[in-house]
Design an enzyme around this catalytic site. Sequence first.
Site, short mmCIF file in Angstrom:
data_model
loop_
_atom_site.label_atom_id
_atom_site.label_comp_id
_atom_site.label_asym_id
_atom_site.label_seq_id
_atom_site.Cartn_x
_atom_site.Cartn_y
_atom_site.Cartn_z
N CYS A 78 -29.18 -13.19 -81.96
CA CYS A 78 -28.94 -14.40 -82.71
C CYS A 78 -30.25 -14.97 -83.20
O CYS A 78 -31.29 -14.76 -82.60
CB CYS A 78 -28.27 -15.39 -81.79
SG CYS A 78 -27.96 -16.93 -82.58
N ASP A 100 -54.84 -5.22 -113.21
CA ASP A 100 -55.02 -4.00 -112.44
C ASP A 100 -55.59 -4.29 -111.06
O ASP A 100 -55.76 -3.40 -110.25
CB ASP A 100 -55.90 -2.99 -113.19
CG ASP A 100 -57.19 -3.62 -113.67
OD1 ASP A 100 -57.61 -4.62 -113.07
OD2 ASP A 100 -57.77 -3.11 -114.64
N ASP A 143 -53.03 -8.85 -118.61
CA ASP A 143 -54.36 -8.37 -118.94
C ASP A 143 -54.15 -7.25 -119.96
O ASP A 143 -53.16 -6.53 -119.88
CB ASP A 143 -55.00 -7.83 -117.66
CG ASP A 143 -56.38 -7.29 -117.90
OD1 ASP A 143 -57.15 -7.99 -118.57
OD2 ASP A 143 -56.68 -6.19 -117.41
N ASP A 154 -59.64 -8.48 -111.90
CA ASP A 154 -58.78 -9.63 -112.17
C ASP A 154 -58.41 -10.37 -110.90
O ASP A 154 -57.67 -11.35 -110.96
CB ASP A 154 -57.45 -9.18 -112.81
CG ASP A 154 -57.69 -8.33 -114.02
OD1 ASP A 154 -58.67 -8.60 -114.72
OD2 ASP A 154 -56.88 -7.43 -114.26
N CYS A 211 -32.09 -16.84 -80.64
CA CYS A 211 -32.97 -16.06 -79.77
C CYS A 211 -34.34 -15.99 -80.40
O CYS A 211 -35.36 -16.14 -79.74
CB CYS A 211 -32.48 -14.61 -79.62
SG CYS A 211 -30.78 -14.39 -79.14
P1 ADP Z 1 -60.29 -6.54 -120.72
O1 ADP Z 1 -60.49 -8.01 -120.53
O2 ADP Z 1 -59.49 -6.25 -121.92
O3 ADP Z 1 -59.77 -5.89 -119.49
P2 ADP Z 1 -63.12 -5.96 -120.19
O4 ADP Z 1 -63.28 -7.29 -119.53
O5 ADP Z 1 -63.32 -4.76 -119.36
O6 ADP Z 1 -61.74 -5.88 -120.98
O7 ADP Z 1 -64.14 -5.88 -121.37
C1 ADP Z 1 -64.12 -6.82 -122.45
C2 ADP Z 1 -64.79 -6.29 -123.67
O8 ADP Z 1 -66.18 -6.12 -123.41
C3 ADP Z 1 -64.30 -4.93 -124.11
O9 ADP Z 1 -63.19 -5.04 -124.96
C4 ADP Z 1 -65.50 -4.37 -124.84
O10 ADP Z 1 -65.50 -4.82 -126.16
C5 ADP Z 1 -66.67 -4.99 -124.11
N1 ADP Z 1 -67.24 -4.04 -123.13
C6 ADP Z 1 -67.14 -4.10 -121.81
N2 ADP Z 1 -67.79 -3.11 -121.21
C7 ADP Z 1 -68.30 -2.35 -122.20
C8 ADP Z 1 -69.06 -1.15 -122.24
N3 ADP Z 1 -69.46 -0.49 -121.15
N4 ADP Z 1 -69.40 -0.66 -123.45
C9 ADP Z 1 -69.03 -1.29 -124.58
N5 ADP Z 1 -68.31 -2.42 -124.60
C10 ADP Z 1 -67.94 -2.95 -123.43
MG MG Z 2 -59.51 -5.24 -117.44
#
Ligand code: ADP
Ligand code: MG
Length: 760
Positions: free
Chosen positions: A12, A649, A446, A653, A15
Site C-alpha cells: 500500500c 545537443d 538550436d 547548450d 506502507c
Molecule cells: P550554432 O549556434 O548554430 O549551434 P555555433 O555556436 O557552433 O553554431 O557557431 C556559430 C557560428 O560561428 C557558426 O554558424 C559559424 O558561422 C561560426 N563558427 C563557429 N566555429 C567556427 C569555425 N571553427 N570556423 C568557422 N566558423 C565558425
Molecule cells: Mg550548436
Amino acid sequence: MKQTFPIIGMHCAGCANNLTKALSKVTGVVSAQVTYATDKATIEYDEGKIDWEEIKKAVASVGNYQIALPKQSHQPSHQKHNDQKHDGPQNKHQGHNAPKHGDHQDHAAALSQQKKSLLKTKTIVSGLLTLILLLGNWLKLFPHEISFIFTSIIMFYAGQEFFINAWAGLKKLTANMDTLIAIGTGTAYLYSTVVTFLPQLLVGPQPVYFETAAAIITLILLGRYLESVAKGRASEAIKKLLNLQAKKAILLKNGQEIEVDISQVKVGDQLLVKPGAKVPVDAIIIKGQSYIDESLVTGESKPVKKSLNDKVIGSTINKQGLLIVKAASVGEDTLLAHIVKLVEEAQSSQAPIQKLADKVSSIFVPSVILIAILAFLVWYFVLGLAFTPALVIAITILIVSCPCALGLATPISIMVGTGRGAEKGILIKNAAKLQIAGQIDAIVFDKTGTLTQGSFAVTDIVPADITPKWQPNEILKLAASLEQGSDHPIAEAVVNKAKSLKIKLASPQNFQNLEGLGVKGQVANHQLLLGTFKLMEQEKVMRCATLDGLVKRLADQAKTIAYLSVDKQTVGAIALEDEPKPIAKAVIDSLKKKDLSVWMITGDNQPTGEAIGKRLGIKNIIANVLPQDKVKQVKKLQQKYPVVAMVGDGVNDAPALAQANVGITMATGTDIAIEAGDITLLQGNLELIDKAITLSQKTMTNIKQNLFWAFGYNALLIPVAAGALTSINITISPIFASAAMAFSSLSVILNALRLKRVKL
Ligand code: ADP
Ligand code: MG
C-alpha cells in the site's frame, strides 16, 4: 550518492509513506523516497556516515518489509574502507558501494517471487475455508465453535500480515491500510468470539460474523494478489532493460579467443563480436563493419550501419559482420546502465500533481478511523440502532475506504508512462518533467546539429577580388590550415575540402578557438580570422562591399558563411551547407498544430538562419547568438511564455537547456551525458519530441482519471457505508465493502496499464 533499492513486502502507498519517514530518520540519509508503485526506495546518503544495518532495521521497524541491498553494502564499515583501498581505478564505481544490477536485483526478484507465491497459497487457503464457512453458515452445518476454528486459521495464518503491520504501525503511532483491515476484521472476529464463548456478556441472542471477517480477508488477499500480478506487468520496462544486458564476452588475448563473464571486461580490452551476438559493452569498432540492431536500447527500429571507428552500444545486437571492438565503457558507465538508473529514478520520483493525493493520504487512515467511531456512536446513541448493526456499520466503513487507490493513482501511471517512453527511446528525468512536458507553450531549437544534420560541406569559395593574389585555392589553403586547430563541424568540412583538392596545409600558430564566432591564428606569417560577420566586426576588419553583396545571395540560400580576413582585411568567404534533417519540417508542422510557438536560435547570421527557417516553416529566428547568450534568450522567452522548452545537443547548450522549463537533448551514439537534459531523445530523432509531448499528455490524463476514480470512490462509498442512504434502503455489507475496496486499487493499476499500449 544516490541509489535505488528494491523493497519487498509493501502492499500500500501507506506502507511507502511510513517507510519513507523511517528511512529519512536514519543517520547518514540525506533524503529517502519510497514508492509503492515501483516497490523501490531511492536513498540519497552520505557514504561516510551510512550504516546499512541501521537501514535494514529501520525498514523492518515499520512492518513486515525487507530492503534488498547490494552485497557490498552488507559489509561492516571498517571492511568497506579496506576494500576501497584495494580498488583499482576501474573499480572505483564499486568502491562506493554502487549497486551492481545483477546480484541484488536478482535476489530481490527471487524474494518478491517467494512473497507472491506465499500470497497465492494464503489466498487459496483462505478462499477455500471461507467457502466452507459461508456454506456451513447458510446450511447450518456446524456450530459456531467450528466457525471459530476456521476463521482463526484465516485470521492468524492467511491474514497475519495485516496484524503484524498494524501492530508495527501502532508501536510507531502510525496507521496504514493494514490498520483499517486489522481493526475491521479484528472487531468482527472478537465480537463473534465473545458471542460464541461468553454469550452471558451480551444481552439476548446475537449473530456471529465469522464468515464476514473471513470473506473480507479472502477478498483483500485476492485483490492484493491480482494487484501484484498487474503491478509486475506495469514495471516490466526496467526488467526488460536489465534482461537485455549481455552476459558474456569474447576476449581477444594474444590471438586467442577467451569467453569471459561480462563483469571481467575492462576498458581497452579487445573483444570479438560474432554475427548474431550481443555487443558486450560500449565500444569502438577497430575492425570490420556490420549492421547493428539497436532497437531494444534506443528504440531505433532500423538496423544501423557501423564501420571502423564507429561507436557501438553495449547489449545491442550485431546483425551481420564479424567485428573486433575495443571496450570504451564498462559496468555502471555503459549507456544501458545509465538508462536503467535514469528510468529507475524517474519512476520513483514524485509529480507535483501527486501533492494533493499525498496530503489526503497522510490524514486518510486516522480520519477514517474517526469517521467509523463517530458513525458507531451516532447510530448507537443518537439514532438508537442496536449494538451489533452499529458495530457492523463501523466495520464496513473501515473496510470500504481505500487509501491505496489514492496513493497509487499518480505513481503507477508515472511508472508505466516513463517505462513506455524508455521503450521508444525517450528518457524522462523525473515525474515533474513528464508532467510539464505536456504543457509546453514555446519550443526553441538550436540550429546546428539539432534541426540540421550538423555536418557541413563547402559549396562555394568567394574571393573578394581586391587583389588577384586571393584566388579560391589560396583562400581555402589559409582557411583550412587555420581550421586544423578546431574540431567544429565547419572546420572539418573546410579541411576535408582542401584535402580533397590535395592542397598542402601549413600548421597554424597561436591558434584560438572563439566559440560561436570562429577561429583566429597565424599561418605563414599572416594574421588570420575565419568566422562570422560579427567576428569581423568585433575585430574591426576592413570590409568589402562587393563581397558582402555576393555573400548575401548565398546566405539567402541557407548557406553558412565563414569570412576570411588576412592581416585585418577581408579577402574572401567560404560558403557551407548543412542540410536540414529530412524529418525536421514534419516535426515542426506537427508542433505548430499542437499550438506551440516554434523558435530557432543560432550563432549563425540572420539571413542564413532565416533561409533555413523558411524551409522548415519557422518564422521566429534568433540569430547571431553566442553560446553563453543562449541562456538570456531563453529567459526572455520565458517572460512571454509560461513553459519554454529548449532542444539542443547538450554539449555547448547545457546552460540554456537547464534554464528552459524542459530541456530536451538529442543523444547520438553513446557519447552522451544523458543527465544533461530533462528529456533525452536517444536516437537524435526529432520525431520523438512530438511523441514525448503526446506521452506526457496521455500520462497526465491517465493520472487524472485515476485520481478522479480514487477520490470519487472514497467520497461516494464512505458515506454510503456510514449509512447515509439507509432512508432509501441502500446499504453496504462488510463483504461487499471488501470486494469494492480490493477492486478499487486494482482498477487504478489496470487503467495505468492502458498506457503501455498508447500509440506513439
Ligand atoms: P550554432 O549556434 O548554430 O549551434 P555555433 O555556436 O557552433 O553554431 O557557431 C556559430 C557560428 O560561428 C557558426 O554558424 C559559424 O558561422 C561560426 N563558427 C563557429 N566555429 C567556427 C569555425 N571553427 N570556423 C568557422 N566558423 C565558425
Ligand atoms: Mg550548436
